[in-house]
Scaffold this active site. Sequence first.
Site, PDB file in Angstrom:
ATOM      1  N   LEU A  36       0.824  -1.199   0.000  1.00  0.00           N
ATOM      2  CA  LEU A  36       0.000   0.000   0.000  1.00  0.00           C
ATOM      3  C   LEU A  36       0.865   1.259   0.000  1.00  0.00           C
ATOM      4  O   LEU A  36       1.914   1.299   0.635  1.00  0.00           O
ATOM      5  CB  LEU A  36      -0.929   0.011   1.218  1.00  0.00           C
ATOM      6  CG  LEU A  36      -1.874  -1.177   1.372  1.00  0.00           C
ATOM      7  CD1 LEU A  36      -2.783  -0.971   2.582  1.00  0.00           C
ATOM      8  CD2 LEU A  36      -2.700  -1.397   0.115  1.00  0.00           C
ATOM      9  N   GLY A  47       0.878  -5.146   1.295  1.00  0.00           N
ATOM     10  CA  GLY A  47      -0.041  -5.272   0.175  1.00  0.00           C
ATOM     11  C   GLY A  47       0.541  -6.049  -0.991  1.00  0.00           C
ATOM     12  O   GLY A  47      -0.194  -6.669  -1.765  1.00  0.00           O
ATOM     13  N   ASN A 101       3.413  -7.214   7.141  1.00  0.00           N
ATOM     14  CA  ASN A 101       4.175  -6.577   8.224  1.00  0.00           C
ATOM     15  C   ASN A 101       3.530  -5.297   8.736  1.00  0.00           C
ATOM     16  O   ASN A 101       4.206  -4.391   9.223  1.00  0.00           O
ATOM     17  CB  ASN A 101       5.597  -6.288   7.745  1.00  0.00           C
ATOM     18  CG  ASN A 101       5.648  -5.297   6.588  1.00  0.00           C
ATOM     19  OD1 ASN A 101       4.743  -5.272   5.754  1.00  0.00           O
ATOM     20  ND2 ASN A 101       6.685  -4.489   6.534  1.00  0.00           N
ATOM     21  N   GLU A 102       2.209  -5.194   8.630  1.00  0.00           N
ATOM     22  CA  GLU A 102       1.513  -3.956   8.988  1.00  0.00           C
ATOM     23  C   GLU A 102       1.785  -3.492  10.411  1.00  0.00           C
ATOM     24  O   GLU A 102       1.888  -2.294  10.680  1.00  0.00           O
ATOM     25  CB  GLU A 102      -0.003  -4.135   8.772  1.00  0.00           C
ATOM     26  CG  GLU A 102      -0.461  -3.989   7.322  1.00  0.00           C
ATOM     27  CD  GLU A 102      -0.199  -5.211   6.481  1.00  0.00           C
ATOM     28  OE1 GLU A 102      -0.535  -5.181   5.283  1.00  0.00           O
ATOM     29  OE2 GLU A 102       0.348  -6.208   7.015  1.00  0.00           O
TER      30      GLU A 102
END
Length: 289
Positions: A95, A140, A164-165
């Site tokens: 993202l 993403g 890995n957010e």
Amino acid sequence: MALAAASRVLLHAGSRLGRREAVDGARRFANKRVVVEPEAAAGVAVMKFKNPPVNSLSLEFLTEFVISLEKLENDKSFRGVILTSERPGIFSAGLDLMEMYGRNPAHYAEYWKAVQELWLRLYLSNLILVAAINGASPAGGCLVALTCDYRIMADNPKYAIGLNETLLGIVAPFWFKDNFVNTVGHRAAERALQLGTLFPPAEALKVGVVDEVVPEDQVHSKARAVMAQWLAIPDHSRQLTKSMMRKAMADNLIKQREADIQNFVSFISRDSIQKSLSMYLEKLKQKKS
């Protein structure tokens, strides 16, 4: 739109049997951020991500990607697509943080709807999707790979893949989580999601994030070989099976789509989250300088 696409899969399944007519190379088409190249073998195209520097999923990229995929789905010449990066070394960094930082709620809503649409179109696609992961694929980027029917990753220790957010101070939404759980199992997904684990190729293969790891110079040839195996299956039976396996999870997002958008907007608009993103973006600037 996703439900309509799923319906078209069933309606046209019977007419998509057998080997399709070879695709003329002149039919190659490209947007600014996505390049689509027909392969010499009948019915296959390669979609290359071209959004420098790191193939981030910007709003413009998401829009062009969905349009390109829709063109392929509507052309009965195509049965399969290989997803890869035009730039070896980075499949997709995921993202675009700039779409989530310092913008207004309306923009956040528009962006998140586009992210949802990308996932729904890929996850429910009637096409055979093979990911040729020729670079790093965090967040993403990993999600895009997870939607594919088969994932091949280059054996390079510099490359890693995972959701890995949490390392960025944000949380993977429920449909990211569901896709991950369905791929690697509940316990492995829970641990990896909490820790924000990025798996190097060998570990990604061991846990099941990818299906195969091959030498870097063999990623694309292996993707074509795998595609040939999948193309040998009659379209109607494969598509119906894929829909049976995936429809419930996709419907879960479709049913909660507006609520998910509002949750994202509320979450990303928090001062604490904006501060976390600001700090992370500043670190990236320092690394570049």
